[in-house]
Design an enzyme around this catalytic site. Structure first.
Site, short mmCIF file in Angstrom:
data_model
loop_
_atom_site.label_atom_id
_atom_site.label_comp_id
_atom_site.label_asym_id
_atom_site.label_seq_id
_atom_site.Cartn_x
_atom_site.Cartn_y
_atom_site.Cartn_z
N GLU A 49 51.68 87.83 4.17
CA GLU A 49 51.43 88.46 2.88
C GLU A 49 50.47 89.60 3.15
OE1 GLU A 49 50.35 87.30 -1.70
OE2 GLU A 49 49.09 86.47 -0.13
N ASP A 60 41.03 89.53 -7.29
CA ASP A 60 40.39 89.15 -6.03
C ASP A 60 38.91 88.90 -6.19
OD1 ASP A 60 42.58 89.23 -4.15
OD2 ASP A 60 42.67 91.38 -4.56
#
Length: 276
Positions: A49, A60
């Site tokens: 990924e 994030d």
């Protein structure tokens, strides 16, 4: 068969789960990012990924936010990310390559152009973490036209309608998260509730489930697979290893590749000791 279908079929035959590391492209520069990819594959990564650096990575936590910042400070662009994907695909023709890219990028480049250029570079799937499945129709249409698998997140506390949509529209794999919030090892996965998370998603069928968010140890990987996931994705724990092996100028230390390979090897080994 797609690369994902071949991978999951092969792993199931061997009674293994998938271990998928998240790696930020261009962090701290393209050559080092490619070296990290090579080290992860050497450690046994089943798929990748790959992140495209973005200025406002809302999904994030602090560790991966810092990775975005480092890459952007070094001059990272979407075009350089596409070139790195080409290099990775040329080296690893059979490895599934998934992308994690924030939704502003396809809007800026135009949906059809965006998906076709990533497909031509060698990407297999694209996850837009800030685009929920209820807003996904135009992205799914453009992705499928280009031959890219669209991926959606199945939140831990999602409604039945959301999970049904994720199962219907995600191809390649489903990204189920072990807990709601942002990425990071600061809040580790709630392993005691993994069975419920996985079973909630599985009720609606669809692609194999990869579990992410807070997966930082081999035990987390084993727990994810024991709960019925097809594998696990780790980002922040690996990014911390990268961060620890960069000097103040962002130059990599000699031990970076060995540290990445060692970490991935231990995480991959945990996929072989749990029954899914």
């Amino acid at each position: 068969m797609s690369r994902y279908e071949k991978l999951f079929s092969s792993l199931a035959a061997r009674k293994e789960g998938a271990f998928v590391p998240f790696i930020m492209l261009s962090d701290p520069n393209p050559d080092t990012a490619l070296a990290i990819v090579r080290a992860a594959v050497a450690g046994g990564a089943d798929a990748l990924e790959l992140g495209v650096p973005f200025s406002d990575p809302v999904a994030d936590g602090p560790t991966i936010q810092a990775s975005h910042i480092r890459a952007l400070a070094g001059g990272a662009t979407v075009d350089s990310a596409i070139e790195q994907i080409r290099r990775i695909r040329n080296e690893f023709p059979d490895l599934p390559i998934g992308m994690l890219i924030y939704g502003n990028v396809p809007f800026t480049r135009g949906l059809e152009t965006f998906y076709s250029e990533f497909q031509e570079a060698g990407a297999d799937s694209i996850l837009l973490p800030d685009v929920p499945v209820r807003e996904g129709a135009p992205f799914v249409a453009a992705a499928e036209k280009a031959g890219i698998d669209p991926i959606f997140i199945a939140p831990a506390q999602a409604s039945e309608q959301t999970l049904q949509g994720v199962a219907q529209y995600s191809k390649g794999y489903i990204y189920a998260i072990s807990r709601d919030g942002v990425t990071g090892t600061e809040k580790e996965s709630e392993t005691r509730g993994l069975d419920e998370v996985v079973n909630n998603v599985k009720r609606f069928g669809g692609a194999p489930i990869l579990l992410g968010f807070g997966i930082s140890t081999p035990q987390h990987v084993a727990d994810a697979i024991a709960a019925g996931a097809a594998g696990a994705i780790t980002g922040s724990a690996l990014t911390k290893i990268v961060d620890a092996h960069l000097d103040e100028e962002g130059r990599p230390a000699d031990g970076l590749a060995a540290a990445v390979t060692g970490f991935v090897s231990k995480m991959k080994a945990a996929t072989k000791h749990a029954e899914s």
